[in-house]
Design a protein around this motif. Structure first.
Motif, short mmCIF file in Angstrom:
data_model
loop_
_atom_site.label_atom_id
_atom_site.label_comp_id
_atom_site.label_asym_id
_atom_site.label_seq_id
_atom_site.Cartn_x
_atom_site.Cartn_y
_atom_site.Cartn_z
N ARG A 39 -29.73 -6.17 0.35
CA ARG A 39 -28.60 -5.36 0.79
C ARG A 39 -27.84 -6.05 1.91
O ARG A 39 -28.33 -6.95 2.55
CB ARG A 39 -29.09 -4.00 1.31
CG ARG A 39 -29.95 -4.15 2.56
CD ARG A 39 -30.38 -2.82 3.12
NE ARG A 39 -31.28 -3.00 4.22
CZ ARG A 39 -30.91 -3.23 5.46
NH1 ARG A 39 -29.63 -3.30 5.75
NH2 ARG A 39 -31.78 -3.41 6.41
N SER A 87 -20.80 0.74 2.60
CA SER A 87 -21.29 1.01 1.25
C SER A 87 -20.29 0.54 0.20
O SER A 87 -20.67 0.02 -0.85
CB SER A 87 -21.57 2.51 1.08
OG SER A 87 -22.58 2.94 1.97
N GLY A 101 -28.89 -4.17 -3.72
CA GLY A 101 -29.28 -2.77 -3.54
C GLY A 101 -30.68 -2.59 -2.99
O GLY A 101 -31.00 -1.57 -2.41
N ASN A 311 -31.11 5.95 2.56
CA ASN A 311 -32.19 5.00 2.29
C ASN A 311 -33.22 5.48 1.28
O ASN A 311 -33.69 4.70 0.45
CB ASN A 311 -32.87 4.60 3.60
CG ASN A 311 -32.04 3.65 4.42
OD1 ASN A 311 -31.73 2.55 3.99
ND2 ASN A 311 -31.63 4.08 5.61
N ARG A 314 -32.47 5.07 -2.54
CA ARG A 314 -32.39 3.68 -3.03
C ARG A 314 -33.62 3.26 -3.82
O ARG A 314 -33.56 2.30 -4.59
CB ARG A 314 -32.17 2.73 -1.85
CG ARG A 314 -30.80 2.85 -1.23
CD ARG A 314 -30.72 2.15 0.11
NE ARG A 314 -31.02 0.74 0.03
CZ ARG A 314 -31.05 -0.07 1.09
NH1 ARG A 314 -30.83 0.42 2.30
NH2 ARG A 314 -31.31 -1.36 0.96
#
Length: 394
Positions: A39, A87, A101, A311, A314
């Motif tokens: 990420r 984002s 991701g 979080n 994900r």
């Protein structure tokens, strides 16, 4: 030493490995195209704030809590950090480079994956400048990367750092690097090398910037990827030491608006605000690898910028979400102070801070009982997986 052009001088340094990784993989040529990037971290400049050193806790004026549009309490966006913009950038990059991701980037290496992560400590550096405490910020730096890669079940192998400043203060830099060495010891990895960049006129006097890079390894058949998570699985939370290394732009805005100083006492805690805020990020590597080794762990989320809200989802397969049990763990006093002093909404707190839980594990019911009952590590049963996307609270 490499002399750069104009006013930039870069000091390259390589540290001899002080320890040897306990895991020695057989190096084989990886299949290059089959990899995933980690990420992106949302690190935005802090709006500079002056702090009144002589003030004490007092009732805050209503006008001090208005957001940018003049209504309600403070938000992370008011402090200069736009999580939604970050984002959106990730979404755009994902179109160019599919696979983004995860918390760490996986690169195939024989029967294993190398797992890599990079991060900094954000505007917590401003707190180090203001308190003069520089020997723990390196722990934060290591923690932010190794805590990311351990979410895949990877054991950290080595770490590299980047230290940049306007004029090199050797004594100060030594303190910072000492913290990095301590962080590597806590995560059982080797400080392999780094870079010191001296760039006159680029940074303010007495200030510096940090970034770090960690690489670990995990067997392909042992990767923790969340694919086997199902409704009814249990969500376990591991306690944080406080704010860790995210949300400091908002913290410093609260301090500036309230007129409080870092020397003020945190009510009922016997420590100052500065001491509570500078507490280093917990390094979860050994604890998490120990838990993984006993079985039943299906997914892991490092709670950093974005909090629970961004979080935890994900690591879930499509169609699943989380219900978090409110009051199922002890929220540190520093978060209660931040929320009250800034009149910050619950949803904003949950999307900005870790709220006392720095790492989340999604596990089977059997594993949940074992983890919570294990006296070696403190852990809380904080929720469950449900057939509804997103994160809700009850």
């Amino acid at each position: 030493m490499t002399m750069g052009v104009a006013l930039k001088v870069e000091l390259s340094r390589s540290f001899a490995a002080s320890t040897t990784p306990s895991f020695k993989p057989t190096l084989t040529q990886p299949h290059v195209p089959d990899f995933a990037f980690s990420r992106l971290s949302h690190r935005f400049p802090l709006l500079s704030s002056a702090i009144n050193k002589s003030s004490v806790f007092s009732k805050l004026k209503e006008s001090d809590h208005e957001s940018a549009d003049g209504v309600g309490g403070l938000t992370y966006k008011d402090a200069g950090v736009d999580i939604d913009a970050g984002s959106e950038l990730v979404r755009r990059i994902a179109k160019m480079s599919p696979g983004i991701g995860g918390f760490g980037g996986l690169f195939p290496l024989g029967d294993s994956y190398l797992v890599a992560g990079t991060d900094g400590v954000g505007t917590k550096l401003k707190l180090a400048f203001e308190t003069g405490i520089h020997d723990t910020i390196g722990i934060d730096l290591v923690a932010m990367s190794v805590n990311d890669i351990v979410t895949s079940g990877a054991k950290p192998l080595f770490f590299l750092d980047y230290f940049a400043t306007s004029h090199l203060d050797v004594d100060l830099a030594e303190k910072v690097i000492k913290g990095i060495v301590d962080g590597c010891k806590q995560s059982d990895c080797t400080l392999l090398g780094g870079e010191t960049a001296e760039m006159p006129d680029f940074y303010s006097d007495g200030e510096y910037d940090l970034s770090g890079f960690a690489v670990g390894i995990v067997k392909k058949d042992s990767v923790i990827d969340g694919k086997n998570i199902t409704a009814g699985d249990v969500i376990i939370g591991l306690p944080s030491s406080g704010v860790h290394s995210n949300g400091f732009s908002l913290v410093r805005r609260v301090l500036a608006r309230s007129g409080l100083s870092l020397e003020n006492q945190l009510p009922g805690e016997g420590i100052t605000l500065g001491e509570a805020l500078i507490a280093p990020t917990v390094i979860y590597v050994k604890q998490v690898l120990d838990i993984i080794g006993k079985g039943g762990v299906k997914g892991i989320a490092h709670i950093t910028g974005g909090g629970f809200t961004d979080n935890i989802p994900r690591v879930f397969p499509k169609g699943l979400g989380a219900v978090i049990y409110e009051n199922s763990w002890e929220v540190p006093a520093v978060f209660k102070w931040i929320q009250e002093a800034g009149k910050i909404e619950d949803a904003e707190m949950r999307r900005t801070f870790n709220m006392g839980i720095g790492m989340v594990l999604i596990v089977s019911e059997e594993a949940a009982r074992r983890i919570v009952e294990d006296g070696d590590h403190k852990a809380y049963r904080i929720g469950e997986v449900v057939t509804s996307e997103g994160v809700s609270y009850c």
